[in-house]
Design a protein around this motif. Structure first.
Motif, PDB file in Angstrom:
ATOM      1  N   LEU A   6       0.828  -1.206   0.000  1.00  0.00           N
ATOM      2  CA  LEU A   6       0.000   0.000   0.000  1.00  0.00           C
ATOM      3  C   LEU A   6       0.861   1.254   0.000  1.00  0.00           C
ATOM      4  O   LEU A   6       0.603   2.189  -0.769  1.00  0.00           O
ATOM      5  CB  LEU A   6      -0.939   0.000   1.212  1.00  0.00           C
ATOM      6  CG  LEU A   6      -1.807   1.255   1.384  1.00  0.00           C
ATOM      7  CD1 LEU A   6      -2.708   1.469   0.172  1.00  0.00           C
ATOM      8  CD2 LEU A   6      -2.636   1.168   2.662  1.00  0.00           C
ATOM      9  N   LYS A   7       1.900   1.273   0.841  1.00  0.00           N
ATOM     10  CA  LYS A   7       2.782   2.439   0.891  1.00  0.00           C
ATOM     11  C   LYS A   7       3.552   2.584  -0.422  1.00  0.00           C
ATOM     12  O   LYS A   7       3.652   3.682  -0.982  1.00  0.00           O
ATOM     13  CB  LYS A   7       3.758   2.310   2.059  1.00  0.00           C
ATOM     14  CG  LYS A   7       3.108   2.095   3.424  1.00  0.00           C
ATOM     15  CD  LYS A   7       2.421   3.325   3.919  1.00  0.00           C
ATOM     16  CE  LYS A   7       1.814   3.100   5.296  1.00  0.00           C
ATOM     17  NZ  LYS A   7       2.782   3.002   6.389  1.00  0.00           N
ATOM     18  N   GLY A   8       4.101   1.467  -0.910  1.00  0.00           N
ATOM     19  CA  GLY A   8       4.866   1.523  -2.148  1.00  0.00           C
ATOM     20  C   GLY A   8       4.014   1.915  -3.338  1.00  0.00           C
ATOM     21  O   GLY A   8       4.438   2.712  -4.185  1.00  0.00           O
ATOM     22  N   LEU A   9       2.803   1.379  -3.422  1.00  0.00           N
ATOM     23  CA  LEU A   9       1.917   1.706  -4.532  1.00  0.00           C
ATOM     24  C   LEU A   9       1.487   3.169  -4.477  1.00  0.00           C
ATOM     25  O   LEU A   9       1.414   3.837  -5.516  1.00  0.00           O
ATOM     26  CB  LEU A   9       0.695   0.791  -4.500  1.00  0.00           C
ATOM     27  CG  LEU A   9      -0.237   0.837  -5.718  1.00  0.00           C
ATOM     28  CD1 LEU A   9       0.514   0.434  -6.976  1.00  0.00           C
ATOM     29  CD2 LEU A   9      -1.443  -0.080  -5.507  1.00  0.00           C
ATOM     30  N   GLY A  58      10.381  10.368  -9.683  1.00  0.00           N
ATOM     31  CA  GLY A  58       9.104  10.706  -9.073  1.00  0.00           C
ATOM     32  C   GLY A  58       8.847   9.871  -7.835  1.00  0.00           C
ATOM     33  O   GLY A  58       8.285  10.355  -6.842  1.00  0.00           O
ATOM     34  N   ALA A  59       9.265   8.599  -7.852  1.00  0.00           N
ATOM     35  CA  ALA A  59       9.081   7.733  -6.688  1.00  0.00           C
ATOM     36  C   ALA A  59       9.866   8.253  -5.496  1.00  0.00           C
ATOM     37  O   ALA A  59       9.382   8.233  -4.356  1.00  0.00           O
ATOM     38  CB  ALA A  59       9.509   6.304  -7.027  1.00  0.00           C
ATOM     39  N   VAL A  60      11.074   8.730  -5.741  1.00  0.00           N
ATOM     40  CA  VAL A  60      11.900   9.264  -4.644  1.00  0.00           C
ATOM     41  C   VAL A  60      11.273  10.523  -4.060  1.00  0.00           C
ATOM     42  O   VAL A  60      11.140  10.660  -2.832  1.00  0.00           O
ATOM     43  CB  VAL A  60      13.332   9.550  -5.148  1.00  0.00           C
ATOM     44  CG1 VAL A  60      14.136  10.290  -4.086  1.00  0.00           C
ATOM     45  CG2 VAL A  60      14.029   8.248  -5.518  1.00  0.00           C
ATOM     46  N   LEU A  61      10.877  11.447  -4.923  1.00  0.00           N
ATOM     47  CA  LEU A  61      10.267  12.686  -4.431  1.00  0.00           C
ATOM     48  C   LEU A  61       8.945  12.406  -3.731  1.00  0.00           C
ATOM     49  O   LEU A  61       8.660  12.958  -2.656  1.00  0.00           O
ATOM     50  CB  LEU A  61      10.055  13.666  -5.588  1.00  0.00           C
ATOM     51  CG  LEU A  61       9.425  15.011  -5.199  1.00  0.00           C
ATOM     52  CD1 LEU A  61      10.272  15.724  -4.159  1.00  0.00           C
ATOM     53  CD2 LEU A  61       9.247  15.899  -6.437  1.00  0.00           C
ATOM     54  N   ALA A  62       8.130  11.530  -4.299  1.00  0.00           N
ATOM     55  CA  ALA A  62       6.843  11.192  -3.684  1.00  0.00           C
ATOM     56  C   ALA A  62       7.048  10.496  -2.344  1.00  0.00           C
ATOM     57  O   ALA A  62       6.280  10.708  -1.399  1.00  0.00           O
ATOM     58  CB  ALA A  62       6.029  10.307  -4.625  1.00  0.00           C
ATOM     59  N   GLY A  63       8.077   9.657  -2.253  1.00  0.00           N
ATOM     60  CA  GLY A  63       8.382   9.012  -0.981  1.00  0.00           C
ATOM     61  C   GLY A  63       8.728  10.029   0.090  1.00  0.00           C
ATOM     62  O   GLY A  63       8.274   9.925   1.238  1.00  0.00           O
ATOM     63  N   LEU A  64       9.529  11.020  -0.279  1.00  0.00           N
ATOM     64  CA  LEU A  64       9.869  12.091   0.667  1.00  0.00           C
ATOM     65  C   LEU A  64       8.612  12.826   1.123  1.00  0.00           C
ATOM     66  O   LEU A  64       8.408  13.052   2.323  1.00  0.00           O
ATOM     67  CB  LEU A  64      10.842  13.073   0.018  1.00  0.00           C
ATOM     68  CG  LEU A  64      12.285  12.594  -0.160  1.00  0.00           C
ATOM     69  CD1 LEU A  64      13.052  13.569  -1.043  1.00  0.00           C
ATOM     70  CD2 LEU A  64      12.982  12.458   1.188  1.00  0.00           C
ATOM     71  N   LEU A  65       7.762  13.196   0.167  1.00  0.00           N
ATOM     72  CA  LEU A  65       6.541  13.941   0.497  1.00  0.00           C
ATOM     73  C   LEU A  65       5.609  13.124   1.385  1.00  0.00           C
ATOM     74  O   LEU A  65       5.107  13.615   2.400  1.00  0.00           O
ATOM     75  CB  LEU A  65       5.822  14.355  -0.788  1.00  0.00           C
ATOM     76  CG  LEU A  65       6.523  15.403  -1.662  1.00  0.00           C
ATOM     77  CD1 LEU A  65       5.760  15.609  -2.962  1.00  0.00           C
ATOM     78  CD2 LEU A  65       6.663  16.720  -0.919  1.00  0.00           C
ATOM     79  N   LEU A  66       5.378  11.860   0.998  1.00  0.00           N
ATOM     80  CA  LEU A  66       4.463  11.029   1.778  1.00  0.00           C
ATOM     81  C   LEU A  66       5.007  10.779   3.175  1.00  0.00           C
ATOM     82  O   LEU A  66       4.257  10.836   4.164  1.00  0.00           O
ATOM     83  CB  LEU A  66       4.234   9.691   1.064  1.00  0.00           C
ATOM     84  CG  LEU A  66       3.272   8.732   1.791  1.00  0.00           C
ATOM     85  CD1 LEU A  66       1.876   9.325   1.867  1.00  0.00           C
ATOM     86  CD2 LEU A  66       3.238   7.373   1.102  1.00  0.00           C
ATOM     87  N   ARG A 123      -1.836   6.936  10.363  1.00  0.00           N
ATOM     88  CA  ARG A 123      -0.870   6.753   9.275  1.00  0.00           C
ATOM     89  C   ARG A 123      -1.536   6.104   8.065  1.00  0.00           C
ATOM     90  O   ARG A 123      -1.375   6.567   6.931  1.00  0.00           O
ATOM     91  CB  ARG A 123       0.312   5.899   9.744  1.00  0.00           C
ATOM     92  CG  ARG A 123       1.226   6.593  10.745  1.00  0.00           C
ATOM     93  CD  ARG A 123       2.369   5.692  11.175  1.00  0.00           C
ATOM     94  NE  ARG A 123       3.218   6.363  12.130  1.00  0.00           N
ATOM     95  CZ  ARG A 123       4.234   7.167  11.807  1.00  0.00           C
ATOM     96  NH1 ARG A 123       4.502   7.393  10.523  1.00  0.00           N
ATOM     97  NH2 ARG A 123       4.963   7.736  12.730  1.00  0.00           N
ATOM     98  N   GLU A 124      -2.241   5.018   8.297  1.00  0.00           N
ATOM     99  CA  GLU A 124      -2.901   4.317   7.195  1.00  0.00           C
ATOM    100  C   GLU A 124      -3.963   5.196   6.549  1.00  0.00           C
ATOM    101  O   GLU A 124      -4.170   5.160   5.331  1.00  0.00           O
ATOM    102  CB  GLU A 124      -3.527   3.020   7.704  1.00  0.00           C
ATOM    103  CG  GLU A 124      -2.527   1.920   8.023  1.00  0.00           C
ATOM    104  CD  GLU A 124      -1.682   2.215   9.255  1.00  0.00           C
ATOM    105  OE1 GLU A 124      -2.141   3.025  10.092  1.00  0.00           O
ATOM    106  OE2 GLU A 124      -0.580   1.675   9.370  1.00  0.00           O
ATOM    107  N   LEU A 125      -4.645   6.012   7.376  1.00  0.00           N
ATOM    108  CA  LEU A 125      -5.655   6.916   6.841  1.00  0.00           C
ATOM    109  C   LEU A 125      -5.029   7.950   5.916  1.00  0.00           C
ATOM    110  O   LEU A 125      -5.562   8.235   4.831  1.00  0.00           O
ATOM    111  CB  LEU A 125      -6.384   7.615   7.995  1.00  0.00           C
ATOM    112  CG  LEU A 125      -7.461   8.636   7.599  1.00  0.00           C
ATOM    113  CD1 LEU A 125      -8.573   7.957   6.816  1.00  0.00           C
ATOM    114  CD2 LEU A 125      -8.016   9.332   8.844  1.00  0.00           C
ATOM    115  N   VAL A 126      -3.901   8.506   6.317  1.00  0.00           N
ATOM    116  CA  VAL A 126      -3.212   9.503   5.494  1.00  0.00           C
ATOM    117  C   VAL A 126      -2.782   8.897   4.162  1.00  0.00           C
ATOM    118  O   VAL A 126      -2.981   9.485   3.089  1.00  0.00           O
ATOM    119  CB  VAL A 126      -1.980  10.063   6.241  1.00  0.00           C
ATOM    120  CG1 VAL A 126      -1.119  10.911   5.307  1.00  0.00           C
ATOM    121  CG2 VAL A 126      -2.418  10.895   7.442  1.00  0.00           C
TER     122      VAL A 126
END
Length: 295
Positions: free
Chosen positions: A223-226, A239-247, A267-270
């Protein structure tokens, strides 16, 4: 005091987000070379952690030394998955391949449950438990190591997709038939992408297994990775790296603020909200390729 607390949450969240990005990279690798969202990446990550422990126990060596052996085993397993389960579906509707990856997820989780049971196991990589302070900030050492590993993988894959082999994989994703027509081995290209994705799952599994425990819950990292992959763009490693930082930052700060008020579970809700809003507002992600088809 509050400022330091939230800054600490942001820094540790960013590093945790890079570890999410490591899971997302496995999803992006396969999508970037076959246009298939891989729903089995969470199960592969979990299986890799179990395989690290299996080699460690069988050979009597430290789990850290067992990682290269597990990586080789997962690399070969990725190629085997493509050969046995996915090669016959080349050229079929994308939904059929997607369902196959879902079936793989269920199968891998069932296999690990059969061999190793459902009890949690610890995986020690030798990362010190002592606190690490950078100025006034308390840093999670495991997250720091994971963030560095994720950035190393990012640099390697960025370089790889600029090589001839990487360009061929991108051509396969664009059009299977056209790739076949010019002599590109689509089967070998997709097999390589699954092997590299499984290799990434080994790093993610070992790191997350050391942070959490190694059990069936590791498969939920899908779920987190997707979410990270969709937010960054399913065909974008950067994009995956930047999105990982943001999330990671958003998740950690909101959880740090809301969990004491609501009793936890935010956490799961966010993560779920980020995934839903991304699909609703920008389904191709922050840096994904926006394909427009005229019907």
């Amino acid at each position: 005091m509050d400022l330091i607390y939230y800054l600490e949450l942001a820094v540790n969240g960013a590093m945790g987000g890079l570890m999410y990005a490591l899971v997302a990279m496995g999803i992006v690798l396969i999508y970037k070379s076959s246009s298939v969202p891989n729903l089995a990446q969470g199960a592969l990550t979990m299986a890799a952690a179990y395989i690290v422990l299996a080699f460690s126990d069988a050979l009597g060596i430290a789990p850290l030394l067992a990682i290269p052996l597990a990586a080789l085993a997962m690399f070969l397993a990725g190629m085997l998955i493509e050969r046995v389960a996915l090669r016959r579906l080349a050229g079929w509707p994308i939904v059929m391949v997607l369902m196959m990856t879902l079936g793989l997820d269920i199968f891998i989780r069932a296999i690990t449950l059969t061999f190793w049971g459902g009890s949690a196991r610890t995986l020690q990589l030798g990362i010190p438990d002592t606190p690490l302070f950078i100025g006034p900030l308390l840093i999670n050492r495991a997250y720091l190591v994971g963030a560095v590993v994720a950035l190393v993988f990012f640099a390697i894959f960025r370089f790889f997709f600029r090589t001839r082999r990487g360009i061929l994989l991108r051509a396969i994703a664009d059009d299977y038939v056209a790739s076949w027509s010019v002599g590109i081995s689509v089967e070998h290209g997709v097999a390589l992408s699954w092997a590299l994705s499984s290799l990434t799952a080994t790093a993610a599994g070992a790191l997350w297994g050391s942070v959490q425990t190694v059990d069936q819950g590791l498969s939920l990292l899908l779920l987190k990775g997707l979410t990270v992959a969709v937010l960054g763009g399913l065909d974008s490693i950067g994009g995956a790296v930047l999105a990982g930082l943001l999330l990671g930052i958003v998740e950690n700060i909101l959880a740090g603020y809301l969990d004491p008020l609501l009793g936890g579970g935010t956490r799961e809700l966010v993560v779920a909200l980020v995934l839903i809003l991304t699909i609703m507002i920008r389904p191709f992600g922050l840096f994904g390729k926006h394909d427009i088809e005229r019907i």
